[in-house]
Design a protein around this motif. Structure first.
Motif, mmCIF file in Angstrom:
data_model
loop_
_atom_site.group_PDB
_atom_site.id
_atom_site.type_symbol
_atom_site.label_atom_id
_atom_site.label_comp_id
_atom_site.label_asym_id
_atom_site.label_seq_id
_atom_site.Cartn_x
_atom_site.Cartn_y
_atom_site.Cartn_z
ATOM 1 N N PHE A 65 0.830 -1.204 0.000
ATOM 2 C CA PHE A 65 0.000 0.000 0.000
ATOM 3 C C PHE A 65 0.866 1.258 0.000
ATOM 4 O O PHE A 65 1.873 1.336 0.716
ATOM 5 C CB PHE A 65 -0.874 0.050 1.259
ATOM 6 C CG PHE A 65 -1.879 -1.059 1.355
ATOM 7 C CD1 PHE A 65 -3.171 -0.892 0.887
ATOM 8 C CD2 PHE A 65 -1.531 -2.275 1.918
ATOM 9 C CE1 PHE A 65 -4.101 -1.913 0.975
ATOM 10 C CE2 PHE A 65 -2.455 -3.310 2.020
ATOM 11 C CZ PHE A 65 -3.745 -3.125 1.549
ATOM 12 N N ASP A 66 0.410 2.241 -0.726
ATOM 13 C CA ASP A 66 0.878 3.609 -0.553
ATOM 14 C C ASP A 66 0.305 4.088 0.798
ATOM 15 O O ASP A 66 -0.650 3.486 1.309
ATOM 16 C CB ASP A 66 0.342 4.433 -1.728
ATOM 17 C CG ASP A 66 0.503 5.905 -1.530
ATOM 18 O OD1 ASP A 66 1.649 6.356 -1.422
ATOM 19 O OD2 ASP A 66 -0.525 6.617 -1.463
ATOM 20 N N LEU A 67 0.851 5.132 1.375
ATOM 21 C CA LEU A 67 0.383 5.550 2.714
ATOM 22 C C LEU A 67 -0.534 6.785 2.652
ATOM 23 O O LEU A 67 -1.738 6.695 2.915
ATOM 24 C CB LEU A 67 1.603 5.802 3.606
ATOM 25 C CG LEU A 67 1.363 6.233 5.046
ATOM 26 C CD1 LEU A 67 0.413 5.301 5.776
ATOM 27 C CD2 LEU A 67 2.696 6.316 5.805
ATOM 28 N N ASP A 68 0.043 7.938 2.269
ATOM 29 C CA ASP A 68 -0.745 9.178 2.258
ATOM 30 C C ASP A 68 -1.815 9.126 1.164
ATOM 31 O O ASP A 68 -1.492 8.935 -0.012
ATOM 32 C CB ASP A 68 0.154 10.386 1.980
ATOM 33 C CG ASP A 68 1.136 10.650 3.107
ATOM 34 O OD1 ASP A 68 0.807 11.423 4.009
ATOM 35 O OD2 ASP A 68 2.232 10.054 3.090
ATOM 36 N N GLY A 69 -3.044 9.301 1.545
ATOM 37 C CA GLY A 69 -4.122 9.320 0.554
ATOM 38 C C GLY A 69 -4.598 7.944 0.146
ATOM 39 O O GLY A 69 -5.524 7.820 -0.656
ATOM 40 N N THR A 70 -3.946 6.897 0.693
ATOM 41 C CA THR A 70 -4.380 5.528 0.367
ATOM 42 C C THR A 70 -4.829 4.811 1.637
ATOM 43 O O THR A 70 -5.996 4.441 1.767
ATOM 44 C CB THR A 70 -3.258 4.744 -0.339
ATOM 45 O OG1 THR A 70 -2.950 5.409 -1.560
ATOM 46 C CG2 THR A 70 -3.686 3.313 -0.627
ATOM 47 N N LEU A 71 -3.901 4.619 2.586
ATOM 48 C CA LEU A 71 -4.294 4.013 3.862
ATOM 49 C C LEU A 71 -4.911 5.062 4.781
ATOM 50 O O LEU A 71 -5.876 4.797 5.494
ATOM 51 C CB LEU A 71 -3.074 3.402 4.551
ATOM 52 C CG LEU A 71 -2.417 2.187 3.898
ATOM 53 C CD1 LEU A 71 -1.149 1.804 4.648
ATOM 54 C CD2 LEU A 71 -3.380 1.010 3.862
ATOM 55 N N GLY B 252 -2.653 2.208 -4.578
ATOM 56 C CA GLY B 252 -2.241 3.595 -4.385
ATOM 57 C C GLY B 252 -3.285 4.587 -4.857
ATOM 58 O O GLY B 252 -4.332 4.201 -5.392
ATOM 59 N N ASP B 253 -2.987 5.863 -4.644
ATOM 60 C CA ASP B 253 -3.971 6.898 -4.985
ATOM 61 C C ASP B 253 -3.481 7.845 -6.081
ATOM 62 O O ASP B 253 -4.169 8.814 -6.396
ATOM 63 C CB ASP B 253 -4.355 7.723 -3.739
ATOM 64 C CG ASP B 253 -3.235 8.639 -3.276
ATOM 65 O OD1 ASP B 253 -2.072 8.199 -3.272
ATOM 66 O OD2 ASP B 253 -3.520 9.798 -2.920
ATOM 67 N N SER B 254 -2.305 7.583 -6.657
ATOM 68 C CA SER B 254 -1.788 8.577 -7.599
ATOM 69 C C SER B 254 -1.219 7.922 -8.862
ATOM 70 O O SER B 254 -0.964 6.716 -8.899
ATOM 71 C CB SER B 254 -0.669 9.394 -6.935
ATOM 72 O OG SER B 254 0.486 8.584 -6.797
ATOM 73 N N VAL C 75 1.701 8.357 -9.867
ATOM 74 C CA VAL C 75 3.051 7.878 -9.511
ATOM 75 C C VAL C 75 2.970 6.424 -9.016
ATOM 76 O O VAL C 75 3.816 5.591 -9.357
ATOM 77 C CB VAL C 75 3.684 8.791 -8.427
ATOM 78 C CG1 VAL C 75 4.928 8.164 -7.823
ATOM 79 C CG2 VAL C 75 4.028 10.153 -9.026
ATOM 80 N N ASP C 76 1.937 6.120 -8.241
ATOM 81 C CA ASP C 76 1.792 4.752 -7.723
ATOM 82 C C ASP C 76 1.551 3.762 -8.863
ATOM 83 O O ASP C 76 2.127 2.672 -8.889
ATOM 84 C CB ASP C 76 0.636 4.689 -6.712
ATOM 85 C CG ASP C 76 0.885 5.593 -5.518
ATOM 86 O OD1 ASP C 76 2.057 5.751 -5.141
ATOM 87 O OD2 ASP C 76 -0.090 6.146 -4.974
ATOM 88 N N VAL C 77 0.691 4.143 -9.798
ATOM 89 C CA VAL C 77 0.406 3.260 -10.941
ATOM 90 C C VAL C 77 1.679 3.070 -11.776
ATOM 91 O O VAL C 77 2.010 1.952 -12.175
ATOM 92 C CB VAL C 77 -0.751 3.832 -11.801
ATOM 93 C CG1 VAL C 77 -0.949 3.003 -13.065
ATOM 94 C CG2 VAL C 77 -2.042 3.889 -10.982
HETATM 95 MG MG LIG Z 1 -0.403 8.726 -1.928
#
Ligand SMILES: [Mg+2]
Ligand SMILES: O=C(O)COP(=O)(O)O
Length: 268
Positions: A35-41, A194-196, A198-200
């Motif tokens: 998991f990504d952290l900020d904006g995801t978890l 993730g939420d961004s 960048v994550d994808v």
């Molecule tokens: Mg994020």
């Protein structure tokens, strides 16, 4: 499923299923969810924006409306300070450099005042654990702050690995932090949530499937981020994970039946 009607199909059928699903089919079995952290978890935006506004006050600049900078909440202190200063004039590098330690100190001291996990997260994590998945975090947040937040949320021991933006010499979208998170979690292969964009991109660079969450900080709609699947609530996550893994398993089995004959076809 598109292309599966009518008896048999020439290899590679998996191309119809999207890049992440085809990646899921190759190589080792998916055993880890990263998991990504900020904006995801966690919705960390309120505490990050409070640190920004504190820094602006220290610099004698006006504070900002949270909604104006929320899409930047997952981009780190520098991006937030740049945006916050620009809103009231200029954002010279010297001022940003002076504000970063002020921001980080305030944020570290108030890291979990308003931050909260997104609804349904803890149940989804429990379900994934019961299904045998390892769990890890790969964030661009500095590792110390990521650990501090995880502890403040009472999540010590929940994750098998936590890789931050400064853990390695490179950060997302470089695939190394994601690959390192999987190795540290003693996993073999992951789905990245993730939420961004960048994550994808990070998941793609690591040749792994991704799931985008629609409740994070991105101002781009989750369905437009290029992930293999997107979810609007964590109660959809276990099913999304299964739907990435299950069709791959199903088709891989059917394909392997015919591989022996040298004719790579899929019987339906
Ligand atoms: Mg994020
Ligand atoms: O804090 C950041 O820079 C970004 O954090 P994230 O990677 O967990 O979204």
């Amino acid at each position: 499923m598109a292309g599966m009607e009518g008896g048999s199909h020439n290899w590679p059928l998996y191309c119809d299923l999207g890049p992440g699903i085809s990646m899921a089919m190759r190589g080792p079995k998916i055993d880890t969810i990263v998991f990504d952290l900020d904006g995801t978890l966690v919705d960390t935006a309120p505490d990050l924006i409070a640190a920004l506004n504190h820094s602006l006050e220290v610099l004698g600049r006006p504070t900002v409306e949270p909604m104006l900078v929320r899409p930047l909440a997952g981009h780190g202190a520098r991006a937030l300070l740049d945006a916050g200063l620009t809103l009231s004039g200029d954002a010279p590098e010297e001022l940003i450099a002076r504000a970063i330690p002020v921001f980080l100190e305030h944020y570290a001291d108030n890291i979990c005042t308003f931050s909260a996990p997104y609804p349904g997260l803890e149940l989804a994590l429990e379900e994934l654990r019961i299904e045998g998945f390892r769990l890890a975090i790969c964030t661009n947040k500095p590792e110390g702050l990521a650990n501090h937040l995880v502890e403040a949320l009472g999540w010590a021991g929940v994750f098998d690995a936590i890789i931050g933006g400064d853990t390695l010499p490179v950060r997302k979208p470089d695939p190394l932090p994601l690959l390192t998170a999987i190795t540290q979690a003693k996993g073999a292969k992951a789905i990245y949530v993730g939420d961004s964009a960048v994550d994808v991109a990070t998941a793609r660079a690591a040749a792994m499937p991704s799931i985008a969450v629609g409740f994070g900080f991105s101002d781009v709609c989750a369905s437009q981020l290029g992930a293999d699947l997107h979810i609007d609530h964590f109660d959809m996550l276990p099913a999304a994970v299964r739907s990435i893994i299950a069709p791959a398993t199903l088709i891989a089995q059917r394909v392997s039946l015919d591989l022996d004959s040298g004719q790579a076809t899929v019987a339906v």
